[in-house]
Scaffold this motif. Sequence first.
Motif, PDB file in Angstrom:
ATOM      1  N   SER A 333       0.868  -1.178   0.000  1.00 30.54           N
ATOM      2  CA  SER A 333       0.000   0.000   0.000  1.00 30.54           C
ATOM      3  C   SER A 333       0.902   1.223   0.000  1.00 30.54           C
ATOM      4  O   SER A 333       2.132   1.114   0.067  1.00 30.54           O
ATOM      5  CB  SER A 333      -0.904   0.015   1.234  1.00 30.54           C
ATOM      6  N   TYR A 342      -3.772   0.978   8.341  1.00 28.75           N
ATOM      7  CA  TYR A 342      -3.341   0.267   7.137  1.00 28.75           C
ATOM      8  C   TYR A 342      -4.381  -0.739   6.658  1.00 28.75           C
ATOM      9  O   TYR A 342      -5.035  -1.411   7.455  1.00 28.75           O
ATOM     10  CB  TYR A 342      -2.030  -0.476   7.437  1.00 28.75           C
ATOM     11  N   LEU A 345      -3.471  -3.365   0.035  1.00 29.26           N
ATOM     12  CA  LEU A 345      -3.881  -2.975  -1.322  1.00 29.26           C
ATOM     13  C   LEU A 345      -2.986  -3.636  -2.365  1.00 29.26           C
ATOM     14  O   LEU A 345      -2.811  -3.119  -3.473  1.00 29.26           O
ATOM     15  CB  LEU A 345      -3.822  -1.453  -1.479  1.00 29.26           C
ATOM     16  N   GLU A 482      -8.298   4.219   3.040  1.00 20.99           N
ATOM     17  CA  GLU A 482      -8.180   3.194   2.007  1.00 20.99           C
ATOM     18  C   GLU A 482      -8.631   3.746   0.658  1.00 20.99           C
ATOM     19  O   GLU A 482      -7.964   3.532  -0.368  1.00 20.99           O
ATOM     20  CB  GLU A 482      -9.016   1.967   2.380  1.00 20.99           C
TER      21      GLU A 482
END
Length: 532
Positions: A333, A342, A345, A482
Motif C-alpha cells: 500500500s 493500514y 492494497l 483506504e
Amino acid sequence: MHTRSALSLTAAALSAVLLLSACGSQPDPTAAAGEPVSGGTLRIAYDTDPQCVDGQQVGQNTALNVTRQVTDSLTDQDPETGEIVPWLAESWEVSEDSREFTFHLREGVTFQDGTPFTSASVAENFAAIQDLGARATQGSSYLAGLRSVETPDEHTAVVAFEEPNAQFLQATSTMILGFYSSQTLEKTPEERCGGEIVGTGPFTLESFTPAESASLVRYDDYAWPSSLARHEGPAHLDGIEITVVPEATVRNGSLSSGQIDVDTAVLPQDEETLEASGFPVLSRPNPGMTYNLLPKESKPIAEEPEVRRAISKAINREELAAVISSHQSPATSVLSQSTPQYTDLSAHLAFDPEGAAALLDEAGWELNAETGIRERDGEPLSIELSYWQTVPFLELVQQQLRAAGIDLQLDRATLAEHTAAQESGDLTFDFYNLTRSDADIIRTVFDARARNVNEREPSEIEDILTETTVTTDPAARTALFEQAAVKLIEEGHAIPLVELSGVWATSPEVQGLHFEASSRVQLYDTWLAGER
C-alpha cells in the motif's frame, strides 16, 4: 470525551573479528540481564548526518532520534496498540466535533534550564512552529487551522481549531510537537538546527557537530517520564555519544571491536553474520508512508498518467524481497503495515508487464529495438532520480523498468545535495518515505492544497482527505484512508516500493533499547550491563 490518568576497520578485518567472535560461546540475547544499573555512556553510530537537530524543523530519522532524547510530548503512543496515553499531559478531553482539545498538564515539570513547563509553554511552542512556516512542514500540517491556545491556568491548555482535526491527538505524541524553553524559541532557526535547544527531556544536548557527532548528557532532575516508561526518575545512562559513520564495514567492525555499542544501519548481507556472532539485531517497521516514487506532475513525462501507471505495473515488488532485509517487506500500500489505519492494497500493485506495455503504446512511446528504450518524437523515455538513502533495491527497480523500455537513471547524492535538488524544483520524480504512526501522513504529503508533493490540481482525493479530519470513528476513518490510497495508486500519484524498517545491531551489554510508536528510539530506559 477521552480522559486518561496518569573507528576504522577494513572489510577483511571485519570478517576476521566476526569469525573469531562466532567461535566462542555467546550470551543469549533474550536472556534476562538482571536489574537495570545506572551509569555508562552509550556509543551509537549512524550512517547519515542529522544536519539539523531541531525536531520542530525536520523529519529526518537520524535527527529525530536525537530530538526524542531532548524533548517530551503532551502524550505518548503505545507501539503495540496505537493507544494514546499520558505524558506531560496527565489527562485530556476532546470535544465531540474534534475542534477543541483540553489538556491537563503535570505539575513540577521543568525545562533543562530550570524554567517551568506550563500551559504558556504549549502556547508559545505551537506559535513558534507556525512561525517557522516551510521550515516546519510536518508540524505546520499538524497545526493547520489552529485558532487559539487558551491558558486558563498554568496547568490547563485548551487547543482549538477552526475545523475538525481528528489527527491532532496522535500528533501530540510526536517529537515534531515536542517542547523547548522560551530562550530556545528566541534563537534563530539556524541556531536551533545547530544544537542550541533546551527541552524537558531526560538528556540535554551538550554538543553537536554536523556530519560528525553529537553528545548528550543525563538531565539529573528529570522526573516526568511517559506512562509507558519502565522506571521513574533520571535516565539510567550517564550520556550518549553519537558519531556519523557512513561506511557499513567500519560501523560493524567498530561494533565487533567494542568501539561502539550500537550500529543503527545494518545492511541485509551483514544481519545473519552479526546475529551468529552474538550481536542482537533489532528492528521495527516504520509506520507511515512507504518508500515511494513520487511524480512531479507539473513536469514532462511525470504529467502523463499512462507513464505513471505503467511504471507501477512494470515493477515486480515480490522480486524486491530478494534484495532487501529480512526485516523489510515489499510495499502492499502507500502505507506500511505498522500504520494503525493500514489496509492491504497489494491487488492494486500487481506486476503487470503487458498492462504497462499497453499503456505506453497508448501514450505513443514506441520501443527502439536497438536500445531497448521507448521513444517518442525522437526523445527517449528517460527519468533521472536523485536519492540519498542506502536503498540497493532501486538498482533492481532500474532493471525492471528497463525491461519495460523505461530508462531510470539513478543519481546517488549526499543528503545536502539531494535537498538542494529538491529545493531547485527541477526534479521530475522524488523518492522518500515519511514516518508517522497515523495514516494522516497521506494528507500531509499528497493534499494538493498543502504540501502537494505531486504538484497537481485538487481532485476528489482532497475531498476524501478532508473527510478524514472530521471523522472520529476508527473504522470509518480507516475506510476513507483506504479510498484515498487506492486513488493515489490507480492514478499514479504514488508508486509504492518497499516498507522501511530500521535494522539495528547492538553489543550484548545494551539492555532496554526499544522502539517507540514511530519506530524511533526512546533511550530513557536503556542501560548497560557490565562495567564500562
